[in-house]
Design a protein around this motif. Structure first.
Motif, PDB file in Angstrom:
ATOM      1  N   HIS A 189       0.802  -1.227   0.000  1.00  0.00           N
ATOM      2  CA  HIS A 189       0.000   0.000   0.000  1.00  0.00           C
ATOM      3  C   HIS A 189       0.837   1.281   0.000  1.00  0.00           C
ATOM      4  O   HIS A 189       0.297   2.364  -0.215  1.00  0.00           O
ATOM      5  N   ARG A 248       0.705   3.524  -3.081  1.00  0.00           N
ATOM      6  CA  ARG A 248      -0.591   4.191  -3.181  1.00  0.00           C
ATOM      7  C   ARG A 248      -0.641   5.385  -2.212  1.00  0.00           C
ATOM      8  O   ARG A 248      -1.140   6.447  -2.554  1.00  0.00           O
ATOM      9  N   SER A 301     -10.870   6.547   3.218  1.00  0.00           N
ATOM     10  CA  SER A 301     -11.494   5.786   2.151  1.00  0.00           C
ATOM     11  C   SER A 301     -10.582   4.656   1.666  1.00  0.00           C
ATOM     12  O   SER A 301     -11.032   3.520   1.467  1.00  0.00           O
ATOM     13  N   ALA A 302      -9.318   4.957   1.484  1.00  0.00           N
ATOM     14  CA  ALA A 302      -8.371   3.952   0.988  1.00  0.00           C
ATOM     15  C   ALA A 302      -8.182   2.823   1.992  1.00  0.00           C
ATOM     16  O   ALA A 302      -8.130   1.649   1.606  1.00  0.00           O
ATOM     17  N   LYS A 310     -10.291   1.833   4.254  1.00  0.00           N
ATOM     18  CA  LYS A 310     -11.532   1.041   4.288  1.00  0.00           C
ATOM     19  C   LYS A 310     -11.635   0.130   3.059  1.00  0.00           C
ATOM     20  O   LYS A 310     -11.981  -1.043   3.182  1.00  0.00           O
ATOM     21  N   ARG A 311     -11.335   0.664   1.881  1.00  0.00           N
ATOM     22  CA  ARG A 311     -11.456  -0.101   0.633  1.00  0.00           C
ATOM     23  C   ARG A 311     -10.335  -1.099   0.415  1.00  0.00           C
ATOM     24  O   ARG A 311     -10.560  -2.198  -0.075  1.00  0.00           O
ATOM     25  N   ARG A 312      -9.114  -0.709   0.740  1.00  0.00           N
ATOM     26  CA  ARG A 312      -7.962  -1.504   0.338  1.00  0.00           C
ATOM     27  C   ARG A 312      -7.371  -2.368   1.446  1.00  0.00           C
ATOM     28  O   ARG A 312      -6.860  -3.440   1.168  1.00  0.00           O
ATOM     29  N   ALA A 359     -10.983  -4.197   3.587  1.00  0.00           N
ATOM     30  CA  ALA A 359     -12.147  -4.505   2.749  1.00  0.00           C
ATOM     31  C   ALA A 359     -12.775  -5.852   3.087  1.00  0.00           C
ATOM     32  O   ALA A 359     -13.982  -6.012   2.999  1.00  0.00           O
ATOM     33  N   ASN A 360     -11.972  -6.802   3.487  1.00  0.00           N
ATOM     34  CA  ASN A 360     -12.474  -8.157   3.738  1.00  0.00           C
ATOM     35  C   ASN A 360     -12.718  -8.444   5.218  1.00  0.00           C
ATOM     36  O   ASN A 360     -12.952  -9.597   5.579  1.00  0.00           O
TER      37      ASN A 360
END
Length: 114
Positions: A56, A59, A104-105, A107-109, A112-113
């Protein structure tokens, strides 16, 4: 972060003239406004911490670069109109944007699972 902001807001009228002289009194309201960014910075550092794990990091650097570019653009637009207050607003908006992007990143990346 909130303690740092409140501490700066409360002590700036007393500390700034004593450390830098009375000619810096005009900087007090600017410093007080800018201190509102301290909680945002503390939060974004904490929220963005999971982005230094795994793959990450690239990113995260990209997010920081985008926000830096937005900050430069905001400064170029706001400073000619609002002087130092424009710089403060650009900084606060940029800090808020970075926090939102990190949240946001993460939470999403990262989570996420979960």
């Amino acid at each position: 972060g909130i303690s740092a902001a409140v501490g700066l807001i409360v002590t700036a009228p007393w500390v700034v003239p004593r450390l830098f002289g009375p000619e810096y009194r005009a900087a007090i309201p600017i410093l007080q406004l800018l201190s509102l960014g301290a909680p945002l910075r503390f939060l974004s550092n904490s929220v963005g911490a999971p982005l230094v794990t795994g793959d990450h990091m690239r990113r995260k650097v990209l997010y920081m670069a985008v926000v830096a570019a937005v900050n430069v653009a905001l400064n170029a637009f706001l400073i000619p109109i609002y002087d130092a207050v424009g710089a403060v607003v650009a900084t606060l908006l940029s800090e808020s944007a970075l926090l939102a992007i990190y949240a946001s990143a993460v939470k999403r990346r990262v989570f996420a699972n979960w």
